[in-house]
Design a protein around this motif. Sequence first.
Motif, PDB file in Angstrom:
ATOM      1  N   THR A   1      52.374  42.757  34.158  1.00 41.64           N
ATOM      2  CA  THR A   1      50.964  41.547  34.467  1.00 41.64           C
ATOM      3  C   THR A   1      51.125  40.764  36.087  1.00 41.64           C
ATOM      4  OG1 THR A   1      50.966  40.748  32.372  1.00 41.64           O
ATOM      5  CG2 THR A   1      50.336  39.369  33.530  1.00 41.64           C
ATOM      6  N   GLY A   2      52.338  40.587  36.270  1.00 38.37           N
ATOM      7  CA  GLY A   2      52.797  40.482  37.455  1.00 38.37           C
ATOM      8  C   GLY A   2      52.187  41.103  38.863  1.00 38.37           C
ATOM      9  N   LEU A   3      52.542  42.885  38.782  1.00 44.02           N
ATOM     10  CA  LEU A   3      51.741  43.730  38.758  1.00 44.02           C
ATOM     11  C   LEU A   3      50.063  43.755  39.404  1.00 44.02           C
ATOM     12  CD1 LEU A   3      54.234  47.410  38.559  1.00 44.02           C
ATOM     13  CD2 LEU A   3      54.133  45.344  40.117  1.00 44.02           C
ATOM     14  N   VAL A   4      49.997  43.661  37.844  1.00 47.04           N
ATOM     15  CA  VAL A   4      48.644  43.897  38.201  1.00 47.04           C
ATOM     16  C   VAL A   4      47.761  42.558  38.423  1.00 47.04           C
ATOM     17  CG1 VAL A   4      46.476  43.363  36.100  1.00 47.04           C
ATOM     18  CG2 VAL A   4      48.455  45.139  36.207  1.00 47.04           C
ATOM     19  N   THR A   5      48.326  41.090  38.597  1.00 43.98           N
ATOM     20  CA  THR A   5      48.370  39.986  39.045  1.00 43.98           C
ATOM     21  C   THR A   5      48.518  40.593  40.591  1.00 43.98           C
ATOM     22  OG1 THR A   5      48.656  38.762  37.116  1.00 43.98           O
ATOM     23  CG2 THR A   5      48.378  37.494  39.415  1.00 43.98           C
ATOM     24  N   SER A   6      49.324  41.268  41.106  1.00 38.92           N
ATOM     25  CA  SER A   6      49.994  40.908  42.441  1.00 38.92           C
ATOM     26  C   SER A   6      48.777  42.073  43.302  1.00 38.92           C
ATOM     27  CB  SER A   6      51.580  41.207  42.642  1.00 38.92           C
ATOM     28  OG  SER A   6      51.459  43.138  42.749  1.00 38.92           O
ATOM     29  N   LEU A   7      47.759  42.628  42.361  1.00 40.34           N
ATOM     30  CA  LEU A   7      46.761  43.833  43.059  1.00 40.34           C
ATOM     31  C   LEU A   7      45.195  42.507  43.107  1.00 40.34           C
ATOM     32  CD1 LEU A   7      46.859  46.795  43.768  1.00 40.34           C
ATOM     33  CD2 LEU A   7      46.502  47.536  42.233  1.00 40.34           C
ATOM     34  N   ILE A   8      44.860  42.215  42.271  1.00 41.67           N
ATOM     35  CA  ILE A   8      43.872  41.972  41.701  1.00 41.67           C
ATOM     36  C   ILE A   8      43.471  40.380  42.707  1.00 41.67           C
ATOM     37  CG2 ILE A   8      42.175  40.778  40.417  1.00 41.67           C
ATOM     38  CD1 ILE A   8      42.851  42.823  38.510  1.00 41.67           C
ATOM     39  N   LEU A   9      44.511  39.186  42.536  1.00 37.22           N
ATOM     40  CA  LEU A   9      44.284  37.728  42.626  1.00 37.22           C
ATOM     41  C   LEU A   9      43.846  37.803  44.332  1.00 37.22           C
ATOM     42  CD1 LEU A   9      44.090  35.027  41.283  1.00 37.22           C
ATOM     43  CD2 LEU A   9      46.686  34.848  42.109  1.00 37.22           C
ATOM     44  N   PRO A  10      44.963  38.545  45.383  1.00 41.94           N
ATOM     45  CA  PRO A  10      44.033  38.001  46.532  1.00 41.94           C
ATOM     46  C   PRO A  10      42.537  38.735  46.043  1.00 41.94           C
ATOM     47  CG  PRO A  10      45.963  39.001  46.575  1.00 41.94           C
ATOM     48  CD  PRO A  10      45.669  39.295  44.700  1.00 41.94           C
ATOM     49  N   PHE A  11      42.298  39.112  45.570  1.00 42.89           N
ATOM     50  CA  PHE A  11      41.214  39.201  45.525  1.00 42.89           C
ATOM     51  C   PHE A  11      40.001  37.995  46.159  1.00 42.89           C
ATOM     52  CE2 PHE A  11      41.784  44.323  46.137  1.00 42.89           C
ATOM     53  CZ  PHE A  11      41.655  43.934  47.476  1.00 42.89           C
ATOM     54  N   LEU A  12      40.303  37.677  44.564  1.00 39.84           N
ATOM     55  CA  LEU A  12      39.499  36.342  43.978  1.00 39.84           C
ATOM     56  C   LEU A  12      40.134  34.725  44.810  1.00 39.84           C
ATOM     57  CD1 LEU A  12      40.687  36.631  40.213  1.00 39.84           C
ATOM     58  CD2 LEU A  12      38.905  37.728  41.813  1.00 39.84           C
ATOM     59  N   PHE A  13      38.999  34.179  45.016  1.00 37.27           N
ATOM     60  CA  PHE A  13      39.120  32.769  46.153  1.00 37.27           C
ATOM     61  C   PHE A  13      37.542  31.834  45.528  1.00 37.27           C
ATOM     62  CE2 PHE A  13      39.976  36.314  49.129  1.00 37.27           C
ATOM     63  CZ  PHE A  13      40.591  35.785  49.876  1.00 37.27           C
ATOM     64  N   TYR A  14      38.581  31.028  45.894  1.00 40.17           N
ATOM     65  CA  TYR A  14      37.101  30.228  45.538  1.00 40.17           C
ATOM     66  C   TYR A  14      36.643  29.212  46.813  1.00 40.17           C
ATOM     67  CZ  TYR A  14      36.114  25.483  43.648  1.00 40.17           C
ATOM     68  OH  TYR A  14      35.008  23.793  43.162  1.00 40.17           O
ATOM     69  N   THR A  15      35.151  28.916  45.692  1.00 42.25           N
ATOM     70  CA  THR A  15      34.745  28.395  47.516  1.00 42.25           C
ATOM     71  C   THR A  15      34.420  27.333  47.408  1.00 42.25           C
ATOM     72  OG1 THR A  15      33.822  31.007  47.402  1.00 42.25           O
ATOM     73  CG2 THR A  15      32.649  28.348  48.307  1.00 42.25           C
ATOM     74  N   LYS A  16      35.030  26.423  48.313  1.00 40.21           N
ATOM     75  CA  LYS A  16      35.061  25.233  48.494  1.00 40.21           C
ATOM     76  C   LYS A  16      33.922  24.341  49.495  1.00 40.21           C
ATOM     77  CE  LYS A  16      37.259  20.993  49.107  1.00 40.21           C
ATOM     78  NZ  LYS A  16      38.739  20.418  49.600  1.00 40.21           N
ATOM     79  N   ILE A  17      32.855  23.969  49.091  1.00 39.45           N
ATOM     80  CA  ILE A  17      31.721  23.655  49.798  1.00 39.45           C
ATOM     81  C   ILE A  17      32.118  21.650  50.415  1.00 39.45           C
ATOM     82  CG2 ILE A  17      29.006  23.127  50.646  1.00 39.45           C
ATOM     83  CD1 ILE A  17      28.791  24.757  48.231  1.00 39.45           C
ATOM     84  N   VAL A  18      31.812  21.352  51.602  1.00 41.04           N
ATOM     85  CA  VAL A  18      32.108  20.525  52.555  1.00 41.04           C
ATOM     86  C   VAL A  18      30.835  19.790  53.323  1.00 41.04           C
ATOM     87  CG1 VAL A  18      33.347  19.202  54.023  1.00 41.04           C
ATOM     88  CG2 VAL A  18      34.385  20.914  52.632  1.00 41.04           C
TER      89      VAL A  18
END
Length: 575
Positions: A41-58
């Motif tokens: 799971t650590g390897l898969v997370t390190s591959l995918i998580l950097p592509f996922l972003f949460y957009t915050k609108i100010v």
Amino acid sequence: MEALFIYIAKSSGLVILFYCAYYFLLRKETFFNSNRWFLLTGLVTSLILPFLFYTKIVWIDPVPVSSTNYSQSFIPQTIQQELFEINWNYVIISTYCIGFFILIIKFAADFYSLNSVLKGKKIQQQADFKFIDVSENIAPFSYFDYIVYNSSMYTSAELENIIEHEKVHSDQNHTIDVLISRVFCLLFWFNPIIWLYKKAILQNLEFIADNEASKKISDKKAYQYTLLKITTHESCVAITNHFYQSLIKKRIVMLNKNQSKKRNYWKYYAILPALVAFVFLFQIKTIAQEKKEAQQISKNPTSVDVYKIKKSTTDQELKEFTEKLKRNHNVDVVISDIKRNTKNELTAIKVEIQKGTGEDQTIQIEGDEPIKSCGIVITTENGSKKINVVTDGGMDKPIVVGDNLIINGKSNSTKISTISTITPPVAPTPPTFPTGPMPQAPAPDMSKMPKPPVPPSNPKDKAAMSKFEKEMAEFEKKMESFEPDMSAYEKQVEEIMSKREALFEKEMEKYEVAMDKFNADMEKYTEEIEIKYGKDSKEYEVNMKQFERDMKQFEKNMKLHEKEMKEMEKESQKS
């Protein structure tokens, strides 16, 4: 390029995070199957998580910008002669590619070595397994459903223990874990932690196989002696599950260790707060939007209408020219003194302009050569109209003497404003990253991690093994005492850097809004220069040179900003 480096840094950081969680919390537990899935799971997370972003609108207040409806596609460019500089991005990429291709070649060589062992051998099929008895002096191994061994090197009891062990590897598809870990070592070869991570995966697979095989074997002591016997084999095939893969001492200790208590499962969830912190620190994109969804730049936007006369303009087009000016702007235009050459091209023309009770303006061109172009520019701003006469370079270029416009050596009574240099907009200064003192690191004796003891070369030497076990106990004790001070120090650094990043992001939001306004002003500025002076005029050239000087200064400011950001990154890494 920068996005690639950021992705690699984030992915490597996640690998380190999962490895530390495994090393400090889970490696001594007997939850071997759970550890397997945790590491994957650590390897898969390190591959995918950097592509996922949460957009915050100010939401921010609208910034009043008075400009015409210009497009944002204008990008000022200057041509500079630069000295040779080393592009470190290319150096880093080249180094990475060299290492990557070397490991690819090694990977291919391992497959070739495996194929040479399996090729042409007699296969004995039993249930879901394919047994191959070889004559080479190699350690037993499994590769998917293949189990390879040299039966002449072991007794029947030892061979039974080995086969039970390899059946577990084959039945649970451990070869997939081995290949995945090898692929990650190819991609992140520069990160030393990934090699430790791979070693942890392979050792845990051996713990799983030992644990499952020992349940089916009545004599555990004989199984342990079989482990010791296999240590004499130096030759083994890569990208496979070797019977002797990890340190024998650790495997024997795990075989005899009591089962971990179920309450220790909480350690698997300890990684979640760290992942949440990673998302909040690095995976949130802040987008500034104005409160008005469709903001009007100005209540009374500026519009510019250009009416151009060229050498090929016909009499009918000149008639339509005067009618449009009267209809659209209530401007009276009288065209006279028209002369054409044999090609029906205009060589002379006089255009008289009057707006209401305002003063007359006149364009008059005379000569034997075809005219280049001339025209009328009407600018509407805040409800008022301004009329300018324009010509495009050459002999018919207007010359200003006082307030009189002279064309082709003849003066008329046109009253115009004295030509002055239009001031270009000033580029905003980029913000600097906040700096300040950082907390002191732990004392020198705590900043250096203790070195693990070296196992004895002869595992049968009881005195040496006893000494090694004591040194291992001291090493683990030092590691446990080392962890709290480093964790506290890291937390202090993270809090300080988080506050500084928050301040910097707010300043960057303001800077980006100012840059949008600057781009719009630059578009308007260029348009005004072209309209007022013409592209071939001296005034246009003077203003554009001033603009180039301002842009060079802006580029210097940007380079200084980039340098400050790099220094900030170095300071952060040093901390």
